[in-house]
Design a protein around this motif. Structure first.
Motif, mmCIF file in Angstrom:
data_model
loop_
_atom_site.group_PDB
_atom_site.id
_atom_site.type_symbol
_atom_site.label_atom_id
_atom_site.label_comp_id
_atom_site.label_asym_id
_atom_site.label_seq_id
_atom_site.Cartn_x
_atom_site.Cartn_y
_atom_site.Cartn_z
ATOM 1 N N PRO A 1 -47.554 15.320 17.521
ATOM 2 C CA PRO A 1 -47.137 13.918 17.377
ATOM 3 C C PRO A 1 -47.192 13.177 18.715
ATOM 4 O O PRO A 1 -46.976 13.778 19.775
ATOM 5 C CB PRO A 1 -45.693 14.038 16.871
ATOM 6 C CG PRO A 1 -45.625 15.377 16.215
ATOM 7 C CD PRO A 1 -46.550 16.250 17.005
ATOM 8 N N ALA A 2 -47.471 11.893 18.652
ATOM 9 C CA ALA A 2 -47.623 11.079 19.865
ATOM 10 C C ALA A 2 -46.377 11.108 20.745
ATOM 11 O O ALA A 2 -46.475 10.975 21.960
ATOM 12 C CB ALA A 2 -47.967 9.640 19.485
ATOM 13 N N ARG A 3 -45.232 11.320 20.154
ATOM 14 C CA ARG A 3 -43.983 11.303 20.920
ATOM 15 C C ARG A 3 -43.747 12.592 21.712
ATOM 16 O O ARG A 3 -42.770 12.708 22.431
ATOM 17 C CB ARG A 3 -42.804 11.045 19.994
ATOM 18 C CG ARG A 3 -42.523 12.191 19.040
ATOM 19 C CD ARG A 3 -41.373 11.871 18.087
ATOM 20 N NE ARG A 3 -41.034 12.988 17.257
ATOM 21 C CZ ARG A 3 -41.618 13.335 16.129
ATOM 22 N NH1 ARG A 3 -42.620 12.597 15.668
ATOM 23 N NH2 ARG A 3 -41.240 14.380 15.432
ATOM 24 N N THR A 4 -44.632 13.557 21.576
ATOM 25 C CA THR A 4 -44.469 14.831 22.268
ATOM 26 C C THR A 4 -44.683 14.645 23.765
ATOM 27 O O THR A 4 -45.744 14.188 24.194
ATOM 28 C CB THR A 4 -45.466 15.880 21.744
ATOM 29 O OG1 THR A 4 -45.346 15.965 20.324
ATOM 30 C CG2 THR A 4 -45.193 17.232 22.360
ATOM 31 N N ALA A 5 -43.688 15.017 24.535
ATOM 32 C CA ALA A 5 -43.786 14.916 25.992
ATOM 33 C C ALA A 5 -44.794 15.945 26.511
ATOM 34 O O ALA A 5 -44.887 17.050 25.959
ATOM 35 C CB ALA A 5 -42.422 15.158 26.622
ATOM 36 N N PRO A 6 -45.538 15.596 27.549
ATOM 37 C CA PRO A 6 -46.503 16.556 28.116
ATOM 38 C C PRO A 6 -45.854 17.899 28.480
ATOM 39 O O PRO A 6 -46.443 18.955 28.247
ATOM 40 C CB PRO A 6 -47.036 15.837 29.354
ATOM 41 C CG PRO A 6 -46.881 14.388 29.041
ATOM 42 C CD PRO A 6 -45.611 14.301 28.235
ATOM 43 N N LYS A 7 -44.656 17.864 29.015
ATOM 44 C CA LYS A 7 -43.989 19.109 29.394
ATOM 45 C C LYS A 7 -43.654 19.950 28.159
ATOM 46 O O LYS A 7 -43.752 21.183 28.193
ATOM 47 C CB LYS A 7 -42.725 18.819 30.200
ATOM 48 C CG LYS A 7 -42.123 20.052 30.809
ATOM 49 C CD LYS A 7 -41.018 19.727 31.783
ATOM 50 C CE LYS A 7 -40.486 21.011 32.401
ATOM 51 N NZ LYS A 7 -39.406 20.769 33.337
ATOM 52 N N ALA A 8 -43.302 19.309 27.068
ATOM 53 C CA ALA A 8 -43.015 20.042 25.829
ATOM 54 C C ALA A 8 -44.283 20.728 25.329
ATOM 55 O O ALA A 8 -44.245 21.902 24.926
ATOM 56 C CB ALA A 8 -42.458 19.095 24.772
ATOM 57 N N PHE A 9 -45.403 20.027 25.366
ATOM 58 C CA PHE A 9 -46.681 20.618 24.968
ATOM 59 C C PHE A 9 -46.997 21.824 25.844
ATOM 60 O O PHE A 9 -47.378 22.888 25.344
ATOM 61 C CB PHE A 9 -47.800 19.580 25.050
ATOM 62 C CG PHE A 9 -49.179 20.187 25.035
ATOM 63 C CD1 PHE A 9 -49.683 20.769 23.880
ATOM 64 C CD2 PHE A 9 -49.960 20.183 26.176
ATOM 65 C CE1 PHE A 9 -50.955 21.340 23.871
ATOM 66 C CE2 PHE A 9 -51.226 20.745 26.170
ATOM 67 C CZ PHE A 9 -51.723 21.320 25.022
ATOM 68 N N GLU A 10 -46.855 21.659 27.151
ATOM 69 C CA GLU A 10 -47.158 22.751 28.078
ATOM 70 C C GLU A 10 -46.277 23.967 27.813
ATOM 71 O O GLU A 10 -46.737 25.105 27.863
ATOM 72 C CB GLU A 10 -47.010 22.292 29.530
ATOM 73 C CG GLU A 10 -48.039 21.274 29.965
ATOM 74 C CD GLU A 10 -49.476 21.768 29.902
ATOM 75 O OE1 GLU A 10 -49.720 22.997 29.990
ATOM 76 O OE2 GLU A 10 -50.374 20.924 29.763
ATOM 77 N N GLU A 11 -44.998 23.734 27.521
ATOM 78 C CA GLU A 11 -44.097 24.855 27.238
ATOM 79 C C GLU A 11 -44.476 25.557 25.935
ATOM 80 O O GLU A 11 -44.424 26.785 25.860
ATOM 81 C CB GLU A 11 -42.648 24.383 27.202
ATOM 82 C CG GLU A 11 -42.095 24.097 28.585
ATOM 83 C CD GLU A 11 -40.617 23.747 28.582
ATOM 84 O OE1 GLU A 11 -39.880 24.149 27.661
ATOM 85 O OE2 GLU A 11 -40.195 23.061 29.530
ATOM 86 N N LEU A 12 -44.850 24.804 24.920
ATOM 87 C CA LEU A 12 -45.309 25.417 23.675
ATOM 88 C C LEU A 12 -46.554 26.262 23.916
ATOM 89 O O LEU A 12 -46.632 27.412 23.473
ATOM 90 C CB LEU A 12 -45.628 24.349 22.622
ATOM 91 C CG LEU A 12 -44.474 23.745 21.859
ATOM 92 C CD1 LEU A 12 -44.975 22.597 20.983
ATOM 93 C CD2 LEU A 12 -43.757 24.773 21.013
#
Length: 121
Positions: A70-81
């Protein structure tokens, strides 16, 4: 706070929920555990689809993969996933490409047939 709870009390509640496995903190975002699992599934499905649809590519470009969340996903959250999936051995990253472990680019059967026809000609 609008809920009438102090920041510390909210943080305590979130920490308790995280310890119980009901929520996850990814970067500065708090997600339900189910949402985090759904987002991981979106990443895995995108890689699997890319392997099926573009078998000659070494994987999914990192930037493209972030776009499936989703567009609201923070870059850091993506990286952690992504880091978690790589650490678990579910995905691997080679430079800017993300793939399933053991994936090797190779032509699909249709592409192989075309290659053979070209060689014949």
């Amino acid at each position: 706070m609008a809920a009438g709870l102090s920041r510390e009390r909210v943080a305590g509640h979130l920490d308790a929920l995280a310890a119980a496995g009901r929520v996850r903190r990814l970067g500065d975002q708090w997600l339900t555990a189910a949402t985090a699992q759904h987002w991981e599934r979106l990443l895995l499905d995108a890689v699997d689809n890319a392997h099926r649809d573009q078998p000659l590519l070494p994987g999914v470009p990192h930037a493209t993969l972030k776009g499936v969340l989703p567009a609201r996903t923070a870059p850091k959250a993506f990286e952690e996933l992504l880091t978690g999936l790589v650490a678990a051995g579910t995905l691997q990253q080679h430079g800017e490409h993300v793939a399933r472990p053991g994936f090797e680019p190779q032509p699909s059967s249709e592409q192989q047939h075309l290659i053979e026809r070209i060689i014949e000609l």
